[in-house]
Design an enzyme around this catalytic site. Structure first.
Site, PDB file in Angstrom:
ATOM      1  CG  ASN A 156      -1.839  -0.993   1.191  1.00 16.49           C
ATOM      2  OD1 ASN A 156      -2.418  -1.857   0.969  1.00 16.49           O
ATOM      3  ND2 ASN A 156      -2.551  -1.763   2.710  1.00 16.49           N
ATOM      4  CG  HIS A 171      10.761   3.687   6.070  1.00 14.31           C
ATOM      5  ND1 HIS A 171      12.171   4.158   6.657  1.00 14.31           N
ATOM      6  CD2 HIS A 171      12.013   2.190   5.399  1.00 14.31           C
ATOM      7  CE1 HIS A 171      13.366   2.829   6.474  1.00 14.31           C
ATOM      8  NE2 HIS A 171      12.854   2.267   5.254  1.00 14.31           N
ATOM      9  CG  HIS A 192       6.691  -0.894   5.008  1.00  6.46           C
ATOM     10  ND1 HIS A 192       6.013   0.657   5.285  1.00  6.46           N
ATOM     11  CD2 HIS A 192       5.535  -1.330   5.595  1.00  6.46           C
ATOM     12  CE1 HIS A 192       4.355   0.752   5.554  1.00  6.46           C
ATOM     13  NE2 HIS A 192       3.987  -0.546   5.697  1.00  6.46           N
ATOM     14  CD  GLN A 203       0.845  -5.202   6.509  1.00  7.15           C
ATOM     15  OE1 GLN A 203       0.870  -5.960   6.550  1.00  7.15           O
ATOM     16  NE2 GLN A 203       0.375  -3.714   5.592  1.00  7.15           N
TER      17      GLN A 203
END
Length: 355
Positions: free
Chosen positions: A158, A169, A171, A173
């Protein structure tokens, strides 16, 4: 925590935990009889970090033990660790007894930090780093499958507050489910039916049709293609996939990995260049289930869902989308594909116009 890099990792320091307080994650599932699907409940997630001040970045490299953050100092490129506020957990047990069926929310939720640089973004990373991400996803899928309780692994990212991002930051999932969730399950069913009838991959045939038509192609190279699907439900929706049949990340060849990474970078750069500002999106990757069986019918691919329908207008899901499940589009895929195709981008030092 697992650290990944294209080169041997020669040093790293153990990072102290940001907190010694346990969230005691014990999510559970409740069956939705009307929809015929599971819903996960994890009330402890209400306490997860939400848009902390920029000076406190929980995903930063830990340089002050008195104010610990998640990442250790080291020469690695990516890090993966368990989400402290998971919707699924391998240790889930004792779901409540209700008048609907319940079950432990057995699974795994992991955070994948793409880079130590808090100011970077996936589109700004080298092609080789994006290719490394495919290796990371392949490894995490394998490890999840080895637990014997995982049915499907979905990596996603996202990006942007518009899609609910609470930590900026770079990233993503990974959700590892104990079953195949409804969206990939329906896609797999349709892919299987098509394969049984035609003996070819539905998505690969769709890509070939898009390449023949040409109007919705955003970018292509020798081994991968990006296009706005003819049936797009979001105005700037883009699918990215290998041109040849590939059922999961582990099945990618070195050449396919590189070209697929190049394709992802091209799409993200075009998104960034479209309105000359950070572009929000949801990127979801679909692959074969983790049942250990061959799945020649399915094709590894990503679907990008940006929330904007124009420069200044979000596409909100309204009555027909949420209430009926039928999407209504205000723009044609051919037009948005043309907009994206004509954005000039710089790939590996070369400016690319259109295709």
């Amino acid at each position: 925590m697992t650290l990944y890099s294209q080169k041997p990792i020669t040093h790293y320091a153990r990072a102290p935990s940001p907190t010694n307080e346990s969230t005691n994650p014990n999510p559970h599932l409740r069956w939705h009889p009307l929809r015929g699907e599971w819903v996960a409940y994890a009330a402890f997630r209400q306490n997860r970090p939400f848009l902390p001040p920029r000076e406190y970045n929980p995903l930063a490299v830990c340089i002050d033990p008195a104010n610990p953050t998640e990442l250790p100092v080291g020469d690695y490129e990516m890090a993966v660790f368990d989400n402290r506020f998971p919707s699924l957990a391998l240790g889930s047990s004792a779901p409540p007894a209700l008048h609907v069926e319940t079950a432990p929310a057995t699974g795994r939720c992991e955070v994948v930090v793409f880079t130590q640089d808090p100011h970077a973004a996936l589109h700004s990373l080298p092609v080789e780093r994006i290719a490394l991400l495919f290796d990371v996803w392949a490894d995490r899928t394998r490890r999840a499958a080895e637990t014997g309780v995982i049915g499907y692994v979905l990596p996603f990212e996202n990006r942007g507050a518009e899609v609910g991002v609470t930590l900026h930051h770079p990233h993503g999932q990974i959700y590892a489910y104990p079953f195949i969730p409804p969206v990939p399950e329906r896609m797999l069913d349709n892919e299987h039916a098509y394969f049984m009838q035609h003996k070819t991959s539905l998505l690969c045939d769709m890509a070939r049709s898009e390449l023949t038509d040409g109007r919705r192609i955003v970018y292509r190279n020798a081994h991968a293609v990006a296009f706005v699907p003819v049936c797009a439900r979001y105005p700037y929706e883009v699918w990215v996939m290998p041109l040849a049949p590939v059922e999961n990340f582990a099945a990618l060849s070195a050449e396919q990995k590189h070209d697929l990474a190049l394709c992802v970078k091209a799409v993200l750069l075009k998104y960034e260049g479209l309105w000359q500002r950070p572009f929000p999106y949801l990127m979801a990757w679909y692959q074969a289930p983790t049942d250990g069986l061959p799945h020649s019918e399915t094709q590894l691919h990503a679907q990008f869902y940006p929330p904007y329908r124009s420069r200044d207008r979000l596409k909100y899901l309204a009555g027909t989308e949420i209430g009926a499940g039928m999407f209504a589009m205000d723009v044609l895929p051919e037009n948005t594909a043309e907009e994206l195709r004509m954005v000039s981008i710089d790939l590996e030092g070369q400016v690319s116009h259109g295709l």
